[in-house]
Design a protein around this motif. Structure first.
Motif, PDB file in Angstrom:
ATOM      1  N   VAL A 179       0.855  -1.195   0.000  1.00  0.00           N
ATOM      2  CA  VAL A 179       0.000   0.000   0.000  1.00  0.00           C
ATOM      3  C   VAL A 179       0.886   1.238   0.000  1.00  0.00           C
ATOM      4  CG1 VAL A 179      -1.940  -1.122   1.167  1.00  0.00           C
ATOM      5  CG2 VAL A 179      -0.140  -0.032   2.525  1.00  0.00           C
ATOM      6  N   GLY A 180       0.364   2.319  -0.545  1.00  0.00           N
ATOM      7  CA  GLY A 180       1.154   3.539  -0.591  1.00  0.00           C
ATOM      8  C   GLY A 180       0.438   4.634  -1.345  1.00  0.00           C
ATOM      9  N   LEU A 181       1.124   5.732  -1.534  1.00  0.00           N
ATOM     10  CA  LEU A 181       0.620   6.837  -2.348  1.00  0.00           C
ATOM     11  C   LEU A 181       1.017   6.597  -3.798  1.00  0.00           C
ATOM     12  CD1 LEU A 181       1.564   9.911  -0.114  1.00  0.00           C
ATOM     13  CD2 LEU A 181      -0.635   8.732  -0.230  1.00  0.00           C
ATOM     14  N   TYR A 182       0.109   6.872  -4.703  1.00  0.00           N
ATOM     15  CA  TYR A 182       0.395   6.720  -6.117  1.00  0.00           C
ATOM     16  C   TYR A 182       1.263   7.873  -6.623  1.00  0.00           C
ATOM     17  CZ  TYR A 182      -3.118   3.033  -6.643  1.00  0.00           C
ATOM     18  OH  TYR A 182      -3.825   1.855  -6.547  1.00  0.00           O
ATOM     19  N   GLN A 183       2.127   7.576  -7.596  1.00  0.00           N
ATOM     20  CA  GLN A 183       2.701   8.645  -8.405  1.00  0.00           C
ATOM     21  C   GLN A 183       1.706   8.989  -9.509  1.00  0.00           C
ATOM     22  OE1 GLN A 183       6.918   7.579  -9.538  1.00  0.00           O
ATOM     23  NE2 GLN A 183       7.260   9.538  -8.512  1.00  0.00           N
ATOM     24  N   VAL A 184       1.781  10.232  -9.960  1.00  0.00           N
ATOM     25  CA  VAL A 184       0.786  10.736 -10.895  1.00  0.00           C
ATOM     26  C   VAL A 184       1.466  11.430 -12.075  1.00  0.00           C
ATOM     27  CG1 VAL A 184      -1.104  10.991  -9.249  1.00  0.00           C
ATOM     28  CG2 VAL A 184       0.601  12.818  -9.459  1.00  0.00           C
ATOM     29  N   THR A 185       0.749  11.528 -13.181  1.00  0.00           N
ATOM     30  CA  THR A 185       1.251  12.240 -14.354  1.00  0.00           C
ATOM     31  C   THR A 185       0.947  13.733 -14.175  1.00  0.00           C
ATOM     32  OG1 THR A 185      -0.786  11.565 -15.493  1.00  0.00           O
ATOM     33  CG2 THR A 185       1.211  10.310 -15.965  1.00  0.00           C
ATOM     34  N   HIS A 186       1.776  14.354 -13.351  1.00  0.00           N
ATOM     35  CA  HIS A 186       1.690  15.780 -13.047  1.00  0.00           C
ATOM     36  C   HIS A 186       3.022  16.440 -13.370  1.00  0.00           C
ATOM     37  CE1 HIS A 186      -1.679  15.702  -9.716  1.00  0.00           C
ATOM     38  NE2 HIS A 186      -2.082  15.187 -10.861  1.00  0.00           N
ATOM     39  N   HIS A 187       2.941  17.731 -13.657  1.00  0.00           N
ATOM     40  CA  HIS A 187       4.155  18.541 -13.797  1.00  0.00           C
ATOM     41  C   HIS A 187       3.883  19.910 -13.197  1.00  0.00           C
ATOM     42  CE1 HIS A 187       7.922  20.031 -15.158  1.00  0.00           C
ATOM     43  NE2 HIS A 187       7.449  20.763 -16.153  1.00  0.00           N
ATOM     44  N   ASN A 188       4.622  20.225 -12.155  1.00  0.00           N
ATOM     45  CA  ASN A 188       4.464  21.518 -11.476  1.00  0.00           C
ATOM     46  C   ASN A 188       3.020  21.782 -11.066  1.00  0.00           C
ATOM     47  OD1 ASN A 188       7.201  22.069 -11.728  1.00  0.00           O
ATOM     48  ND2 ASN A 188       6.947  23.117 -13.694  1.00  0.00           N
ATOM     49  N   GLY A 189       2.380  20.751 -10.520  1.00  0.00           N
ATOM     50  CA  GLY A 189       1.033  20.917  -9.995  1.00  0.00           C
ATOM     51  C   GLY A 189      -0.073  20.906 -11.025  1.00  0.00           C
ATOM     52  N   GLU A 190       0.233  20.569 -12.279  1.00  0.00           N
ATOM     53  CA  GLU A 190      -0.775  20.468 -13.330  1.00  0.00           C
ATOM     54  C   GLU A 190      -0.781  19.054 -13.925  1.00  0.00           C
ATOM     55  OE1 GLU A 190      -0.367  23.372 -16.381  1.00  0.00           O
ATOM     56  OE2 GLU A 190      -0.505  25.081 -15.026  1.00  0.00           O
ATOM     57  N   ARG A 191      -1.920  18.701 -14.516  1.00  0.00           N
ATOM     58  CA  ARG A 191      -2.008  17.431 -15.239  1.00  0.00           C
ATOM     59  C   ARG A 191      -1.001  17.426 -16.381  1.00  0.00           C
ATOM     60  NH1 ARG A 191      -6.122  13.632 -16.636  1.00  0.00           N
ATOM     61  NH2 ARG A 191      -7.680  14.796 -15.417  1.00  0.00           N
ATOM     62  N   CYS A 192      -0.333  16.293 -16.555  1.00  0.00           N
ATOM     63  CA  CYS A 192       0.528  16.102 -17.725  1.00  0.00           C
ATOM     64  C   CYS A 192      -0.098  15.009 -18.589  1.00  0.00           C
ATOM     65  CB  CYS A 192       1.951  15.728 -17.308  1.00  0.00           C
ATOM     66  SG  CYS A 192       3.110  15.621 -18.692  1.00  0.00           S
TER      67      CYS A 192
END
Length: 529
Positions: A179-192
């Protein structure tokens, strides 16, 4: 006349258009049925909460009635905008397990084993953790830790550890389990999105043409050779010729639809729709499958760290707007499904067969239903469903959505795993880290205690976690649609490049694997020039 025509600008099409147009001697046209990706709901991660209600950005399809869901129709959101579903998804970056790709290779798909595909994941990725044996550090697709994780998501991880699961700091590292936190497709706080990663910086290439609001009606064929496409834009039907290849990247629901509309598919079905059969390819539209999913919702007035409709919730969002506007930080950088895990439904499983998505808000009816108050939700889905369905034409007009039948729970093993999955999910949610917060499970799931009651809860409330695949399956067999080069069997100048080619679904979210497929496809195409 163009060298390549790419149909669909989603997770695969954006990659192909960008990579192929790196060669200035090659001309590429990308056709997207939706509009430009200008909406703030796309670029602000928390805009995801309103996406299900924005049909301008979403095809918002439905399945046919599912006997496995007690006759209900399932919801099938698909992106209708530049970037496709990568512009409306929950932005989770997950690759699946190495064994997934070893299975692909073992089905006769040379070059698709884990050692073959890992370099393409790395090529695509710019991970905020940096490059290492598992990750890329300089690719166009930005992958990041969440900037400001919600305290509830962190409580979920703690609860998972209390339930006996390992805390996994990297689901895409040496082991997926835990279990854990997911990494996300973000760049500088925006959707990538795929469009933002691959297209935004190269739109000015003279050899790349991007046409939006252009829905493809069919692939143009001369005999068994693809020579162009027919599309409609602004009510006007137009044709576009190509000299090399048509690259079909419309996704697992619409790629088989377009093949069939072009005369490529099961002959008897095409004839019943009044379509001239160009090539009898029985596997088109077969083997559709998805991750079936069900969700438990916990509500509580004191859970004000969650997203919710209340006076406190309004104050939190107003603060979040200012934080996001002034520094791309705060609660609006959330993808909602911030935490989760990959766990086993029973100890004797050889690897994780369940995935959890923990959502920092009360999510009902895929976000289409507005609910008051605060809470959190947890999804559980089975990673390797055995049930297989199909996509068929509802008419011979591409503007009519196809008939989508994922055949949820047609195989009894799928339901058995889901029932065990609900038990495993509850074990985590009942741990002190979450139980001490005082929330109460909503009645529709709380009253389901026995296995039989849980099964009926799943049939009454289950659906999908939005990962349709397999309907143009890759392989050498008589019911396969494309070969290991992703060329349509029996047809020249036509490839399918998207999640529909997966021989079997990956053990996780499908966006990253689809981008990988397109990265590899671009090299396959270039190697034949």
């Amino acid at each position: 006349m163009r060298d390549y025509v790419v149909i669909g600008s989603g997770s695969a099409g954006s990659v192909l258009a960008a990579r192929l147009s790196e060669d200035p001697t090659v001309s590429v046209t990308l056709l997207e049925a939706g509009d430009e990706d200008k909406s703030v709901l796309i670029h602000c991660p928390a805009g995801l909460a309103l996406m299900a209600k924005q049909t301008a950005l979403n095809w918002a399809m439905e399945t046919v009635a599912q006997s496995g869901l007690n006759g209900r129709k399932g919801y099938q959101p698909r992106g209708k905008v530049l970037g496709g579903s990568s512009s409306i998804n929950a932005m989770i970056y997950a690759r699946g397990q190495p064994a997934d790709y070893e299975y692909w290779s073992a089905q006769g798909n040379t070059g698709w084993g884990w050692i073959d595909v890992l370099p393409y994941f790395q090529k695509a990725e710019c991970n905020s953790k940096g490059a290492d044996a598992w990750h890329g550090g300089s690719g166009p697709l930005h992958v990041s830790d969440l900037r400001d994780p919600n305290p509830l998501a962190q409580a979920f991880v703690q609860a998972g550890v209390q339930a006996g699961h390992v805390h996994n700091l990297d689901f895409n590292g040496p082991s997926q389990e835990g279990v854990g936190l997911y990494q996300v497709t973000h760049h500088n706080g925006e959707r990538c999105s795929a469009a933002k990663a691959y297209l935004t910086l190269v739109r000015n290439r003279p050899n790349l043409q991007v046409i939006t609001s252009a829905q493809v009606l069919r692939v143009l064929m001369e005999g068994r050779k693809a020579v162009g496409v027919e599309y409609v834009q602004g009510g006007k039907v137009q044709q576009l010729s190509c000299s090399r290849e048509v690259l079909l990247c419309a996704g697992a629901l619409q790629s088989p639809q377009l093949l069939m509309l072009s005369g490529i598919g099961p002959a008897d079905h095409l004839q019943r729709q009044g379509i001239n059969v160009v090539h009898n390819l029985p596997g088109v539209g077969e083997h559709l499958h998805d991750h079936p999913d069900v969700m438990q919702v916990v509500s509580g007035a004191q859970l004000t760290d969650s997203f919710g409709i209340s006076l406190t919730g309004l104050k939190n969002v107003c603060k979040g707007v200012e934080q996001w506007r002034n520094g791309r930080r705060g609660m609006l950088t959330s993808n909602f499904a911030e935490a989760g895990g990959f766990i086993r439904s029973q100890s004797q499983e050889g690897m994780p067969d369940l995935q959890l998505h923990f959502v920092v808000g009360k999510l009902l009816d895929h976000g289409r239903k507005t609910v008051l108050g605060h809470g959190y939700s947890c999804h559980v889905c089975i990673l390797q469903p055995k049930s297989r369905g199909r996509v068929r034409l509802a008419s011979n007009d591409a503007r009519t959505m196809p008939l989508i039948d994922p055949a949820f729970f047609a195989e009894p093993d799928d339901m058995q795993r889901m029932v065990r999955g609900v038990h495993r999910m509850r074990e985590i949610l009942n741990q002190p880290a979450l139980a001490s917060l005082g929330g109460k499970e909503l009645a529709h799931s709380a009253r389901a205690r026995s296995d039989a009651e849980i099964e009926q809860f799943i049939r009454n409330y289950g659906d999908t976690i939005y990962h349709p695949v397999g309907s143009c399956r890759m392989g050498p067999g008589p019911l396969d649609v494309v070969d290991a080069q992703l060329r349509v069997h029996g047809v020249q100048g036509l490839r399918v490049v998207d999640a529909s080619i997966m021989p079997r679904i990956v053990s996780g979210n499908t966006n990253a694997p689809t981008i990988m497929i397109a990265e590899k496809a671009a090299d396959l195409i270039k190697s034949q020039l």
